[in-house]
Design an enzyme around this catalytic site. Sequence first.
Site, PDB file in Angstrom:
ATOM      1  CE  LYS B  79      -3.971   1.958   2.537  1.00  0.00           C
ATOM      2  NZ  LYS B  79      -4.870   1.827   3.703  1.00  0.00           N
ATOM      3  CB  SER B 187      -8.226   3.826   2.685  1.00  0.00           C
ATOM      4  OG  SER B 187      -7.418   3.145   3.624  1.00  0.00           O
ATOM      5  CB  SER B 211      -8.793   1.219   5.679  1.00  0.00           C
ATOM      6  OG  SER B 211      -9.409   2.475   5.561  1.00  0.00           O
TER       7      SER B 211
END
Lengths: 95, 521
Positions: B79, B187, B211
């Site tokens: 990420k 997210s 998330s």
Amino acid sequence: MSVDLQTVKRVAHLARIAVSEEDAERMTGELNAILGFVEQLNEVDVSGVEPMTSVTPMEMKKRRDVVTEGGKAADIVANAPATEENFFLVPKVVE
Amino acid sequence: MSDLTQLTISQARTKLRGKEITATEITEAYLSAIDRANPALNAYVAVTGDKARDMAKASDARLVKGEGGALEGIPLGIKDLFGTEGVHTQACSHVLDGFKPRYESTVTSNLWADGAVMLGKLNMDEFAMGSSNETSYYGPVINPWRRSRVDTVVMPTTHQGDGGFVSSGGIRTARSLDNAQLVPGGSSGGSATAVSAFLCAGATATDTGGSIRQPAAFTGTVGIKPTYGRCSRWGIVAFASSLDQAGPIARDVRDAAILLKSMASVDPKDTTSVDRPVPDYEAVIGKPIKGMKVGIPREYRVDGMPEEIEALWQKGIAWLKDAGAEIVDISLPHTKYALPAYYIVAPAEASSNLARYDGVRYGLRVPGKDIVDMYEKTRAAGFGREVKRRIMIGTYVLSAGYYDAYYLQAQKVRNLIKRDFETVFASGVDVILTPATPSAAFGVADEDMAADPVKMYLNDIFTVTVNMAGLPGIAVPAGLDAKGLPLGLQLIGRPFDEETLFQTAAVIEQAAGTFQPEKWW
């Protein structure tokens, strides 16, 4: 509680975010929607309840007060938009 | 094996160690899959092909000597929130343009020390603020899952010779994929899409209010947010420091256990990293759950929840009961206040954490007539709408005269939420079962959600309580809805009892199976 246009402009300045008149108007509506949503917290009886300071019961880790690393000035300024001799350059702040 | 990207981490591990395949081969397979799929899915914002090939080569050298680490040669996606030395790290924000840190986050350092290979950086909501991966400066990520449409087809009577079939005609139904693009959740939308679409063997992710778990549920993948303090936050771009935790998204429960074992550590560089050894999570998979007490919280039955979600929850209860667990009804009375409390605490912490983006030390700078004007113009240009909204809320609730009414009240409510869980666990409940999300994946540019930020926030209604209480939570796929989209269940455990989550999630996985999207990209 709700915010008006003047408050939104003041908060934007506190947050150091430039807003146009149009932005401020849109944000007023959005912020009031969110503040309206969080309003329900007022119905909770919190008498005698301490505010949370740490989610896991633990003692803050400490280390000895000694220099453990350093000499990285070039690394620290490597990503800055403007530098000179390992200093960050900013617009003049003192006359 | 024709397509190496189809292997789970545990399967690839066996083949790599057995020298049936090489790290270079599996890395090349992923790099070409990314090359083909990324224009359609937008999961990666930076692909580090050269670095991946170098790392794979080094892995192969170690594997040949029989020296490989726990993840030797396994290609992973990272990420964009994790600091990776010399590599694109921008939290998918414009304000961090060009930022390449001179350091490596503890979590990614741990992965590389165990031999993993980095394929690139994954798309996400800007600064991890969002539930649809649409706030990214790099554009939305597309869910590899699409709704399927049931078409009624009137079949003509056909005759085919030469040993062909004979169809007698009539009415038949056929499923076809709808073209509407869906969000992967957020997210960690890039992480979830990349894992689900076979663009990495597993991915790192982070979870502040849901998330990891919400995108995992939207893509039919497994995602675990460990207990606060289990994974070091050092070197991860901060959003809300008292809530942020890193964790993996993986194709199955075992892979998630393997990844978490490597990601977690005790780190002197993070003062909230907890001094507890990291257990071997994989060892609990397959252990029976007979006699385990599973709590079903009545407050998670919310108004307007689709019947399919309720049905899925009941299925989960039945599976655990069949496996010998004892099901008990429980109450977590302050559940409904978790989301509003979160929308005070998280923006407050974010407004403070994001103060550092001022155009001086890194990233974007927009010139101004003086220094304040430079700050204001830089931040106005650098942050997207959702991020500005949250900084504004945070600044307001922390400002003079409002601190007690908002922030202090929210932190008191947070203690009550935590107490609800403590009471339930003290009564002997081992694990709590809930739905992971109140719906399946929704459409890109959903008009309702765009019009009202609170609607988007409601996605995290079942996951946010876990962050507020600092507990571990896992989302595990449990079935498909009527339109063929994946739905997930969530398990919540005692602090640092991730083992019970893996053990129980494996039972659900055994009953539900695993889910793959039909390839259209």
